[in-house]
Structure formats: structure tokens, C-alpha cells
Design a protein around this motif. Structure first.
Motif, PDB file in Angstrom:
ATOM      1  N   THR A 115       8.622   1.969 -10.608  1.00  0.00           N
ATOM      2  CA  THR A 115       7.344   1.761  -9.932  1.00  0.00           C
ATOM      3  C   THR A 115       6.979   3.014  -9.143  1.00  0.00           C
ATOM      4  O   THR A 115       7.818   3.579  -8.441  1.00  0.00           O
ATOM      5  CB  THR A 115       7.430   0.564  -8.970  1.00  0.00           C
ATOM      6  N   ARG A 117       4.673   5.098  -6.294  1.00  0.00           N
ATOM      7  CA  ARG A 117       3.906   4.931  -5.060  1.00  0.00           C
ATOM      8  C   ARG A 117       3.516   6.300  -4.525  1.00  0.00           C
ATOM      9  O   ARG A 117       4.306   7.251  -4.560  1.00  0.00           O
ATOM     10  CB  ARG A 117       4.732   4.201  -3.989  1.00  0.00           C
ATOM     11  N   ARG A 277       0.534  -2.105  -5.183  1.00  0.00           N
ATOM     12  CA  ARG A 277       1.840  -1.447  -5.005  1.00  0.00           C
ATOM     13  C   ARG A 277       1.761   0.076  -5.020  1.00  0.00           C
ATOM     14  O   ARG A 277       2.793   0.749  -5.025  1.00  0.00           O
ATOM     15  CB  ARG A 277       2.805  -1.920  -6.092  1.00  0.00           C
ATOM     16  N   LEU A 278       0.547   0.633  -5.009  1.00  0.00           N
ATOM     17  CA  LEU A 278       0.397   2.078  -5.189  1.00  0.00           C
ATOM     18  C   LEU A 278       0.545   2.883  -3.895  1.00  0.00           C
ATOM     19  O   LEU A 278       0.653   4.105  -3.947  1.00  0.00           O
ATOM     20  CB  LEU A 278      -0.964   2.396  -5.822  1.00  0.00           C
ATOM     21  N   GLY A 279       0.508   2.225  -2.751  1.00  0.00           N
ATOM     22  CA  GLY A 279       0.596   2.967  -1.492  1.00  0.00           C
ATOM     23  C   GLY A 279      -0.619   3.829  -1.225  1.00  0.00           C
ATOM     24  O   GLY A 279      -0.507   4.959  -0.725  1.00  0.00           O
TER      25      GLY A 279
END
Length: 467
Positions: A115, A117, A277-279
Motif C-alpha cells: 500500500t 501513502r 489510504r493515500l495520506g
């Protein structure tokens, strides 16, 4: 060397960007995706598996409606349907993953299965490392849009992904959402499960903003052919569990209230960009509204490109791919200081309504859009029941419409809700993109087996323009 990080490389949009940039000798690529198994939404839970399951129910539907056939209609073996769907889907997804992994075998390409970020404007963390990029492409797709409805958190509900995997279906179901997802999934739920379905429609008809003739035809078809109950002009107010299932309260536009009960609740309420969830708080990006330009650049940062469902523009497979190609081209143009290309396509949409037997397709402008754009419009509408080919094939349901500029004869748009509308859309896309004059289109020039419905629309509009 220009370093480009692509977040969401397994999806259709991300894979398109990766494929275009991998051959550039002065580009270093970091491809990131946390998919498990991975392969993109369309392959795993979208348009490809849905067509697989729709085909099984379509066979039953056609057998049930053909009075030349006798005996009870066949039952749909849901376990076999899902088994075949999974076999094909996993194969398609495997091919997509292999294509990305093959790119990563190249000298300047790396794949990270994790994942991603943002930790700064162009710094991305994944796999325990930080990648400082010159450009970042965000292609993280979309997720189910769960409406903010009182009581929804306390009841069980199913989504289209659940339905695609279902090996048993309820006797009765309530459905929220009759847009593109619902119009494909509702007939499947009804036909494959022999389920009593009630669908809540907010407007007077489905696809209300497209064309009344299309929406009315869909509504009539679903009610008559699939015995689906569709209360219109009403909105959900609250939902609650019952001893036997679920109860949904609605309020009509005129103030009336009504409650519907069923065994299960299904949400076909569309999708929203997958950004959680990418920040993004660590960047200058501010999602929402028109936050991505037609160049595919985020308005908050010219070095971040956002493609596919995640930009909220148009969640359609071929659009995602074209946006990916545009982003890849514009990254290179931006590096060279050149003028960037805008992606402004002619509308081309296909939806497999009516189990794909009566698909809906649209190319170009609707009549209303053409009038609002200042055109003096000629519009022709024909019923599928007037088409001899459709009658012979026992598919006489639906309607077609052609929109033409009265002064120039230019074909501005076409809409079809009938057999083979999905195939005809490819031809009509060429007609609209080339700006052909309807008077210069000879009979059956577009395809040797063009149905009479299109011939009739062309002739009617050509005659009106010539007057």
C-alpha cells in the motif's frame, strides 16, 4: 532521468500509464499496488465478471419469454455460474499482473507490492521505503459508495460484488440504486434467483437525465419482463432490521410515506474515489468537485496526475485507459516544457441492461444537450418492435434515437436501448467523431447487417434536414 511513481499499477488506468512510459529511455518507473490477487476493479469485480454471470441469466430469460419453447424454464445453477466466473476472472487478472511484472523485469522499472501513502508532495512510502518522485500518478480506482442513511449501520446489506459471488439468492430483495450498476444487477437478481425485487427510484424514471424515451422504455421493460417493482419519485428515509429481514422506509416527493420489507437489502448506489489510504493530508491536493484537469493533472499540483475512477470524472473502463494514455503523454510533454493535451472525448457509454439482451448505449450528445449547446436539432425516435431483424430474432424490445444538426446535417448523437446496441455503438462513435452528414450516409454503409432501426433513423433525419 525522470522518476515516475504509479500508485495503482494493476488497474486499467495505471497499467495504461505504465505501458506507455516503460519504453521511454529517460524515465524511471516505480509501480506500486497492494492488490491481492490484484488485477483491477473491472477484471475482478466489475464489467468482466458481471457480463459472465449476466449471460447465464440471459439464457433463462430468453427461454422463459420464447413462446416457441415449452416446459418449465431452466434453473440457473449459481454454483456453476460463480465457479466459471471465478475461473475466467482469475485468469484475466493473472494476465494483468503478469503484464505489470514483465515490465518490472526491465532495467529502469521496479514493482512494489504494498500500500502506498504520500509522506510529502511527491514522496511516497511503500514496502518500508520512501520514493522521491518527479511525477506521481494516482490510479487507485474506486470503492462502494455507502449512503448516509439512518439505520444502515445496524443492518446487513450486500453490494454488487457480493451478488457476483452469490451461490444462493433470497426469495425477496430491496434494492437501493438504479443507475448503471443497478440496471445491470437488478435483472440478474430477479432472473437468476427468481427473486421478488423492489427497487427505489429517486426520479420519475431511470437515467432521467439522459432521455425520457430511454428511461421510460427501461422502466416498462423491467416491470413487465422481470416483474420488478419500481416505486418512483421517492427517497429512502431510514432502514431497520426485522425478524425476517429488513424494512426500508421511503418518502415520496408528494409527502406520502411507505415502508417496504424483504429478506435482504442490496446497495447498488454507485462508487466513490478510493482516496482514504493515500495520506493526501501530506500533500497540496484537495479532492472534490472538479479537482482534476482535463490534462489529468491535479489542480493542486501539476506534477501529480490522477486517472481512472479515482478522479471522479467518469467510472468507465475505456475512459480510464484513455485517461492513462493521456497522462503518460502529458508527463513527457511537461518534462519537455510543451503544451499538454486535454482529454475531452465524445461521450461513449455502454451498459448491459436487460441482462445484455437489451443493452443501453449512448454516443455523443442527447437531444437536450444539443439544444443547450445552441444547435437547431432534428431528432428521430424509432421502436425496436418496428425492426424486422429484431422481430425475426425475437428481441423486439426497446427504442433508438438519432440527434442531428438541422442546418448542417451533422450527426450529433445516438442512443439505443435494444438488441445489439452495444455493437452499434462502435459504428456510431466513428460517425459522430467524424462529424458525418446524415444525408451522406448511404443505406447500410455502417455494417452489412445494420438493423432496420438505424436505417430508419438515418432516413428520417436525412429527410428532415433536406426539407
Amino acid at each position: 532521468m525522470v522518476h515516475v511513481v504509479i500508485i495503482g499499477a494493476y488497474g486499467s488506468a495505471g497499467a495504461a500509464v505504465a505501458g506507455e512510459l516503460a519504453d521511454e529511455s529517460d524515465v524511471e518507473l516505480t509501480l506500486i499496488d497492494d492488490g491481492d490477487p490484484g488485477g483491477g476493479l473491472c477484471i475482478l469485480q466489475g464489467c468482466m465478471p458481471s457480463k459472465e454471470v449476466l449471460s447465464a441469466a440471459a439464457h433463462r430469460y430468453q427461454a422463459r419469454h420464447d413462446d416457441r419453447l415449452v416446459g418449465d424454464p431452466p434453473a440457473v445453477d449459481l454454483e456453476r455460474v460463480v465457479e466459471r466466473k471465478d475461473d475466467h476472472t482469475l485468469g484475466w487478472a493473472g494476465h494483468r499482473r503478469e503484464s505489470i511484472h514483465d515490465l518490472a523485469e526491465r532495467e529502469r522499472v521496479e514493482f512494489v507490492h504494498d500500500t502506498a501513502r504520500f509522506v510529502d508532495d511527491h514522496v511516497v512510502r511503500a514496502g518500508g521505503r520512501e520514493f522521491d518522485a518527479d511525477y506521481v500518478v494516482v490510479a487507485t480506482g474506486s470503492t462502494v459508495n455507502v449512503p448516509d442513511l439512518p439505520g444502515l449501520g445496524g443492518v446487513d446489506y450486500h453490494t454488487s460484488a457480493d451478488l457476483l459471488d452469490a451461490t444462493t439468492l433470497p426469495d425477496s430483495a430491496l434494492v437501493m440504486g438504479l443507475g448503471y450498476v443497478g440496471l445491470e444487477m437488478v435483472p440478474y437478481l430477479s432472473e437468476a434467483g427468481d427473486t421478488d425485487v423492489t427497487v427505489i427510484e429517486h426520479d420519475a424514471r431511470p437515467l432521467d437525465a439522459v432521455d425520457p424515451a430511454i428511461g421510460d422504455a427501461i422502466l416498462d421493460h423491467y416491470r413487465e419482463a422481470f416483474d420488478v417493482s419500481v416505486p418512483t419519485n421517492c427517497h429512502e428515509q431510514r432502514v431497520e432490521s426485522t425478524a425476517d429481514g429488513v424494512r426500508l422506509h421511503v418518502e415520496y416527493d408528494d409527502g406520502r410515506e411507505e415502508a417496504f420489507e424483504a429478506d435482504e437489502l442490496y446497495l447498488f448506489t454507485g462508487r466513490r474515489p478510493a482516496l482514504d489510504r493515500l495520506g493526501l493530508k501530506h500533500t497540496a491536493l484537495s479532492p472534490g468537485g472538479d479537482w482534476v484537469r482535463d490534462t489529468m493533472q491535479a489542480r493542486g499540483d501539476d506534477r501529480v496526475f490522477v486517472v481512472g475512477d479515482v478522479n471522479g470524472k467518469e467510472p468507465i473502463l475505456h475512459v480510464a485507459k484513455e485517461q492513462g494514455f493521456t497522462a503518460a503523454e502529458n508527463v513527457l510533454r511537461h518534462v519537455d516544457g510543451g503544451r499538454l493535451r486535454e482529454y475531452d472525448p465524445i461521450t461513449h457509454r455502454v451498459m448491459f441492461s436487460g441482462l445484455g439482451v437489451t443493452p443501453y448505449a449512448r454516443v455523443g450528445m442527447t437531444e437536450q444537450e444539443a439544444r443547450e449547446s445552441g444547435h437547431d436539432v432534428v431528432a428521430a425516435t424509432r421502436q425496436a418492435s418496428d425492426d424486422g431483424v429484431f422481430k425475426a430474432k425475437d428481441v423486439p424490445t426497446g427504442v433508438g434515437k438519432l440527434v442531428v444538426d438541422r442546418e448542417t446535417g451533422t450527426v450529433l448523437g445516438w442512443l439505443g436501448l435494444h438488441y445489439h446496441a452495444d455493437v452499434m455503438a462502435k459504428t456510431m462513435q466513428v460517425v459522430v467523431e467524424l462529424g458525418l452528414d446524415v444525408r451522406e450516409i448511404p443505406d447500410r454503409a455502417y455494417h452489412p447487417t445494420t438493423p432496420e432501426i438505424l436505417d430508419g433513423l438515418v432516413r428520417e433525419c436525412a429527410d428532415a434536414v433536406a426539407e
